[in-house]
Design a protein around this motif. Structure first.
Motif, short mmCIF file in Angstrom:
data_model
loop_
_atom_site.label_atom_id
_atom_site.label_comp_id
_atom_site.label_asym_id
_atom_site.label_seq_id
_atom_site.Cartn_x
_atom_site.Cartn_y
_atom_site.Cartn_z
N TYR A 246 0.90 -1.32 0.05
CA TYR A 246 0.11 0.10 0.10
C TYR A 246 0.87 1.32 -0.10
O TYR A 246 1.60 1.39 0.94
N ALA A 247 0.79 2.09 -0.96
CA ALA A 247 1.85 3.31 -1.07
C ALA A 247 0.91 4.60 -0.95
O ALA A 247 -0.31 4.70 -1.29
N HIS A 248 1.41 5.49 -0.28
CA HIS A 248 0.54 6.50 0.05
C HIS A 248 0.10 7.40 -1.28
O HIS A 248 -0.66 8.30 -1.09
N SER A 249 0.66 7.32 -2.41
CA SER A 249 0.48 7.96 -3.47
C SER A 249 0.61 7.11 -4.63
O SER A 249 1.38 6.21 -4.90
N ASP A 250 -0.04 7.59 -5.68
CA ASP A 250 0.30 6.65 -7.01
C ASP A 250 1.72 6.98 -7.40
O ASP A 250 2.33 5.86 -8.30
N GLU A 251 1.98 8.24 -7.28
CA GLU A 251 3.70 8.39 -7.88
C GLU A 251 4.68 7.25 -6.97
O GLU A 251 5.49 6.65 -7.80
N VAL A 252 4.46 7.09 -5.97
CA VAL A 252 5.17 6.33 -5.01
C VAL A 252 4.76 4.93 -5.43
O VAL A 252 5.85 4.00 -5.69
N ALA A 253 3.59 4.43 -5.85
CA ALA A 253 3.33 3.31 -6.06
C ALA A 253 3.93 2.93 -7.76
O ALA A 253 4.24 1.67 -7.66
N LEU A 254 3.80 3.90 -8.36
CA LEU A 254 4.43 3.56 -9.94
C LEU A 254 6.00 3.25 -9.44
O LEU A 254 6.61 2.49 -10.41
N GLY A 255 6.72 3.95 -8.65
CA GLY A 255 8.01 3.56 -8.57
C GLY A 255 8.14 2.09 -8.05
O GLY A 255 8.97 1.53 -8.21
N ALA A 256 7.40 1.38 -7.03
CA ALA A 256 7.45 0.45 -6.61
C ALA A 256 7.22 -0.38 -7.70
O ALA A 256 7.67 -1.90 -7.89
#
Length: 344
Positions: A246-256
């Motif tokens: 679970y990422a706080h934002s989509d930008e962080v999730a896209l990096g994951a």
């Protein structure tokens, strides 16, 4: 006290006439740069605030609204600005944009705006302010509205970050995941910019599901794709990696997602990923997320400004709803992964 300081005091200490001091604080082109700097230095030292009465006598309402943002390049702020600008334009109001990207920009804005008072309202977009900053704005006597944040007791419009986080984490729990990681994000250049509700939602969701908290599965990084990618790499190095993130934002999730795919792992078969925002790239990358209507936040903030300037009542604060958007990046864990065995 700042309220007892008037333009004559500034002019006297700067060694100029009140008319010259007024022109200098308004950035009039016919004032010498050295004089302007001297007047501004005195105004800052005295914490001079132009009186609302003087401003009205000088020409009435300005017809301008200051919009303060910490970033211009990020999707969220652009979307809020688009909705906000449309509403202000319809009401005949002009938008003055101020970016406070770092501590120096922030200090300059909150120091100089009260002395200029070139606006009728201030909209703070995704920006938390401390008591001193709020006090400086209030002493100007302008309408204050917060979009994407809350500045009590002034009107505000935002999402409920805790609810958004619960929607994301509960989705992973309902899919059957038991080792759920969180990549929390913060803006290192903005005080109070950590969305605490998105963090509290993670721990509350695990507690309600009877799942233990593994501190090794919690990473806190700067707000961005590169930071998300680095955090995901760290999580993959754990002795028992997560089956979902679970990422706080989509930008962080896209990096994951980038790290997972470069590691040869399949999404969602090996690891599920969900973010928050519904960034335009989320649909293109098939990222599950919790969508927030950023444009609507801006539109409502604009209505609040117009209502306040007209002396009309407006229900506040306003919480706009978020929605779970399920795409291809989340799914049930594989049986061997659900039992916590690492893929070989």
């Amino acid at each position: 006290m700042p309220s007892s300081v008037n333009l004559a005091d500034v002019a006297r200490l700067a060694g100029v006439s009140p008319a010259t001091a007024s022109r200098a604080l308004s950035d009039h082109p016919h004032v010498a740069p050295s004089t302007r700097e001297r007047v501004w230095r005195v105004a800052r030292e005295l914490e001079y605030v132009v009186s609302p009465e003087a401003s009205r006598l000088a020409g009435g309402a300005t017809g301008r609204v200051a919009v303060v943002v910490p970033h211009l390049s990020r999707w969220y702020f652009g979307a809020v600005l688009e909705g906000l600008e449309a509403g202000l334009r319809t009401a005949g109001l002009d938008l003055l944009l101020y970016r406070v990207g770092d501590a120096a920009d922030r200090a300059a804005f909150f120091t100089e705006l009260p002395a200029r008072r070139k606006v009728d309202a201030v909209v703070l977009v995704g920006l938390a302010v401390d008591d001193e900053e709020r006090g400086r704005l209030e002493r100007i006597g302008v309408q204050i509205v917060a979009a994407g944040a809350q500045v009590a007791p002034h009107p505000s419009v935002r999402i409920d970050d805790h609810v958004a986080g619960r929607q994301a984490v509960d989705h992973l729990v309902h899919l059957g995941h038991k080792r759920i990681a969180m990549i929390a994000a913060y803006d290192p250049e903005q005080r109070g910019a950590h969305p605490a509700g998105r963090t509290s939602a993670y721990f509350a969701a695990l507690a309600d599901a009877g799942l233990p908290v593994d501190e090794e599965l919690v990473r806190t990084v700067g707000w961005g794709a590169d930071e998300g990618a680095e955090a995901m790499g760290t999580l993959l190095g754990r002795s028992a990696p997560p089956t979902a993130v679970y990422a706080h934002s989509d930008e962080v999730a896209l990096g994951a997602l980038r790290t997972l795919r470069r590691a040869g792992l399949r999404v969602p078969d090996d690891v599920s990923v969900i973010g928050v925002d519904d960034h335009p790239l989320a649909a293109l990358t098939d990222l599950s997320t919790v969508g927030q209507p950023a444009g609507e936040v801006g539109t409502i903030a604009g209505r609040m400004v117009v209502a306040g300037l007209r002396g009309e009542a407006f229900e506040a604060p306003v919480l706009v709803p978020t929605r779970l958007v399920v795409r291809g990046s989340t799914g049930p864990p594989r049986p061997d992964r659900a039992l916590g065995r690492r893929r070989r």
